[in-house]
Scaffold this active site. Structure first.
Site, short mmCIF file in Angstrom:
data_model
loop_
_atom_site.label_atom_id
_atom_site.label_comp_id
_atom_site.label_asym_id
_atom_site.label_seq_id
_atom_site.Cartn_x
_atom_site.Cartn_y
_atom_site.Cartn_z
N GLU A 1 0.77 -1.07 -0.04
CA GLU A 1 0.29 0.23 -0.06
C GLU A 1 0.76 1.28 0.25
O GLU A 1 0.27 2.58 -0.78
CB GLU A 1 -0.91 0.45 1.22
CG GLU A 1 -1.40 -1.16 1.30
CD GLU A 1 -1.86 -2.57 1.55
OE1 GLU A 1 -0.72 -2.54 2.30
OE2 GLU A 1 -2.37 -2.77 1.77
N LYS B 1 -17.27 -1.42 5.76
CA LYS B 1 -17.36 -2.46 5.23
C LYS B 1 -19.61 -2.29 4.65
O LYS B 1 -19.91 -2.67 3.46
CB LYS B 1 -17.73 -3.90 5.36
CG LYS B 1 -17.38 -5.16 5.01
CD LYS B 1 -16.87 -6.48 5.99
CE LYS B 1 -17.50 -7.39 4.86
NZ LYS B 1 -16.27 -8.31 6.29
N PHE C 1 -11.20 -8.33 13.60
CA PHE C 1 -10.25 -8.68 13.15
C PHE C 1 -9.92 -7.53 11.90
O PHE C 1 -10.71 -6.72 10.99
CB PHE C 1 -10.30 -9.79 11.77
CG PHE C 1 -9.55 -10.03 11.28
CD1 PHE C 1 -8.35 -10.68 11.16
CD2 PHE C 1 -9.83 -9.93 9.66
CE1 PHE C 1 -6.81 -10.99 10.58
CE2 PHE C 1 -8.56 -9.94 8.78
CZ PHE C 1 -6.80 -11.01 9.29
N GLN C 2 -8.56 -7.04 11.76
CA GLN C 2 -8.16 -6.44 10.88
C GLN C 2 -8.79 -4.38 10.95
O GLN C 2 -8.93 -3.66 9.97
CB GLN C 2 -8.37 -6.13 9.30
CG GLN C 2 -7.15 -7.20 8.50
CD GLN C 2 -6.97 -8.18 7.09
OE1 GLN C 2 -8.04 -7.58 6.66
NE2 GLN C 2 -5.86 -8.28 7.14
N MET D 1 23.86 10.07 2.02
CA MET D 1 24.02 11.19 3.14
C MET D 1 23.93 10.18 4.62
O MET D 1 25.04 11.61 4.91
CB MET D 1 22.31 12.24 2.71
CG MET D 1 22.30 12.96 3.26
SD MET D 1 23.60 14.37 2.95
CE MET D 1 22.61 14.95 0.95
#
Lengths: 571, 167
Positions: free
Chosen positions: A51, A163, A113-114, A479
């Protein structure tokens, strides 16, 4: 007569009404209903491998096209993985809309969940964000999100939709109007302030026009150039504004700041007037603000009132969009010049020319090696077509790319300026290429950055997005190594990567890309020629570079911009 | 120096969290906070007492929040300011009369009397509440709770420095 429609269909239709052609994302449980709807739509979905990649692709797309980029992610980890790209887009004022799914509204707060509190997590890194639990609010929310993302000071907006809101059906009677009573960005500057600014400019002997990323965002390059020419103003372009005015223009001084050119940084220190347009006096530009531009009066033009006076109190604040205010300044300037001459700035321009002559940006390429990154960038620029979009990660390669690539057009330089997000280049280049399929997109990346997000090259190969990636492999976090050498007694803690692991060419080929390697200066041009000739799949060109090279000029973090380190001899 | 500001916001879920989050992110300090409905059901008003010299930035950053409608910074003396406080004071039988007499001057109302304490309710200007606390301290304060300050600009021609909303 109204018909019944699901929340997911409402979402996709709202995106279509916003003109969305492509979304970058990764599906998951909670967002499946929306994916089921996008499957039948005309919107292209680019399946990222992470993502974070999807988010940076949306940002690269927005940078390159000037429109709003869209990323999709599911609930929980999908949404949390989007946080870095959102924070990145927020710092650089990039219009991105993130659509994330949330667990069903009845499960919120129950550690389902999630489940993650996406609304709360994303709040401080977005311009605005939403949690939608009601199907009937999806349409208006999506349209508000696009409006907020693209207007005023652009930025990312997240819409988290449960959802059940996506799955639910309602009677549909068309989109409703957006209602944002507290959101009214200023566009035009106050005419009195504009006229006062012209008076101050016409009284200035040593002015500098300090152009920031706002010029690019408001598509004000033409106005910037016209204004600079009309008022005879030397122009510095910040890291976010490279290309806002052609580097070949006689008024251009290049990039100021920590790794800026001597002339650009010093011009601001010695100026009697700074005209900041769409710039925010970032610490990488100013060094310690206490010592920054001590003799300069300040005209500050910005669309975000909160930027004005945040770091430096201006003499003339002008709240407004860069393009509109520059147009006003041009008009007011023309009126003033009809009966007043421009002041004689010959001594100032002579001084600037002398600095440019005495302190140019240089490098030495030993023909026997090792390869210097500046040389590679020079040769890449020579071999790339005009208008090539250059994308960078964060670090030495980014600074050298900004210094040594001559930018002639806006939106041809895409990088992570404010947040400094390593790993930005590969996915941002993919997004840019998707948005500008007829333009060559070249990422200049470091080996450290590359190893953070290279898996998105699989996306590029599978989706047929032929980006070109130049990996400057110095086997180090360059760097970090430079700072350790200069400020940490050469104790290279945790900054050494490996010159041989991974084998970048084999890795590129394994991902479905073409891979080439240059280990000796003589290999650089042939490698570039081979790499740029491939156009049917992504290309990775690896350049094995000098690990001890350092970026100069350099101003120490938090130091005074009067003290510029030009090279190792100044240390 | 403390400043009192009234922030009119859309009456939407989470608006207080947005303001609190912005203050945390920008390193601004909130001294007290009171949130409540207004004459318009679609609006809430938040009265904040804020510390520090960064008033201009605080007002501008509040305006950047999409749900902020209006921010008014009250000029001292040109707003009606009120707080409410409950104070439980040690009050044995010997000193009870003395304490009640002092409370009477402040129009503090005894709202609970225990075996050895009295609890007062005091409503009024912040300075007055502070004075009352100072007096009660000599007897011994057992517990004290104070509301956030609320303020309303006085109804005179230019009651407060209103900052125009620009973003």
């Amino acid at each position: 007569m109204s018909q019944t429609i699901t929340g997911a269909d409402i979402l996709i239709q709202a995106l279509e009404r916003e003109g969305v052609e492509v979304v970058f994302g990764v599906p998951g449980g909670a967002i499946l209903k929306a994916y089921d709807s996008i499957f039948d739509s005309g919107i292209r979905h680019v399946l990222a491998r992470h993502e974070q990649g999807a988010g940076h692709m949306a940002s690269g797309y927005a940078h390159a096209t000037g429109t709003t980029g869209v990323a999709f992610a599911t609930s929980g980890p999908g949404a949390t993985n989007l946080i870095t790209p959102l924070a990145d887009a927020y710092m650089d004022s990039i219009p991105v809309v993130a659509i994330t799914a949330q667990v069903a509204s009845a499960s919120i707060g129950l550690d389902a969940f999630q489940e993650a509190h996406t609304w709360g997590i994303s709040m401080p890194v977005t311009k605005h964000n939403y949690l939608v639990t009601d199907t009937s609010e999806i349409s208006s929310t999506v349209h508000e999100a696009f409006h907020i993302a693209a207007t005023g000071r652009p930025g990312p907006v997240l819409v988290d939709i449960t959802k059940d809101a996506l799955a639910g059906s309602i009677a549909w009677s068309g989109p409703s109007e957006i209602h944002l009573p507290g959101y009214k960005p200023s566009v035009k500057g106050h005419p009195k302030q504009v006229n006062a600014a012209i008076d101050m400019i016409l009284a200035s002997e040593r002015p500098v026009l300090y152009a920031g990323g706002g010029i690019i965002r408001s598509e004000a390059s033409e106005e910037l150039r016209t204004f600079a020419e009309q008022q005879h103003l030397p122009v510095v372009t910040t890291l976010m504004a490279r290309g806002a005015i052609p580097d070949s223009h006689e008024l251009t001084l290049g990039m100021p700041g920590m790794h800026g050119s001597y002339t650009a940084s010093t011009s601001m220190q010695k100026a009697d007037l700074l005209i900041a347009v769409g710039a925010r006096f970032d610490d990488r530009v100013t060094g310690d603000p206490q010592f920054f531009a001590p003799d300069a009066r300040i005209i500050h033009v910005d669309v975000d009132p909160a930027e004005i006076g945040k770091i430096r109190t201006p003499d003339i604040p002008i709240v407004g969009d860069a393009k509109s205010v520059l147009t006003q300044l041009i008009d007011s300037g023309a009126t003033a010049l009809a009966h007043r001459p421009l002041p004689d700035r010959t001594p100032w321009f002579d001084q600037l020319a002398a600095w440019q002559r005495d302190y140019p940006l240089t490098y030495d390429q030993d023909p026997d090696g090792p390869i210097q990154q500046q040389y590679v960038i020079d040769e890449l620029a020579k071999h790339s077509p005009p208008g090539t979009i250059v994308v960078a990660g964060v670090g030495q390669h980014q600074m050298w790319a900004s210094q040594f690539w001559g930018f002639e057009e806006p939106k041809t330089w895409i990088n992570s300026g404010g947040l400094g997000t390593m790993g930005y280049a590969v996915p941002a280049a993919i997004g840019a290429q998707q948005g500008r399929p007829d333009t060559m997109v070249l990422a200049i990346d470091g080996d450290g950055c590359f190893q953070m997000t290279f898996q998105e090259l699989i996306t590029a190969a599978v989706e047929g997005i032929p980006v070109k990636i130049a990996v400057m492999n110095n086997a180090n976090l360059g760097m970090v190594r430079q700072w350790q050498r200069l400020f940490y007694n050469e104790r290279y803690a945790g900054s050494e990567l490996s010159a041989t692991n991974p084998d970048v060419v084999m890795l590129a080929e394994a991902m479905g890309c073409a891979g080439f390697r240059a280990e000796h200066p003589d290999d650089v041009v042939p490698t570039i020629e081979k790499g740029l000739a491939v156009d049917d799949r992504p290309v990775v060109m690896e350049f094995v570079c000098d690990p001890d090279a350092m970026v100069f000029p350099m101003i120490k973090a938090g130091g005074s911009n009067d003290v510029i380190i030009m090279g190792p001899e100044d240390l | 120096m403390q400043h009192v500001i009234s922030v009119t916001v859309e009456n939407k879920p989470g608006v207080l969290a947005r303001i609190a989050s912005m203050f945390a992110r920008r390193d601004f300090n909130i001294h007290s906070l009171a949130v409540g409905p207004t004459e318009d059901p679609t609006r809430s008003r938040i009265t904040m007492v804020v510390d520090g010299p960064e008033m201009e930035q605080i007002v501008k950053q509040l305006y950047k929040l999409v749900h902020t409608i209006k921010v008014v910074e009250h000029t001292p003396g040109e707003a009606i300011e009120r707080e409410i406080m409950l104070v439980r004071v040690n009050a044995d039988t010997l000193r009870r009369g003395e304490i009640l007499e002092a409370a009477n001057i402040f129009e503090a109302k005894a709202v609970d009397v225990g075996a050895s304490t009295i609890t007062f309710e005091v409503v009024g200007e912040p300075a007055r509440l502070a004075d009352f606390l100072e007096i009660m301290r000599t007897y011994g304060i057992v517990a004290q709770v104070k509301s956030g300050r609320i303020a309303l600009a006085k109804d005179i021609k230019s009651p407060a420095r209103k900052q125009k909303k620009t973003a």
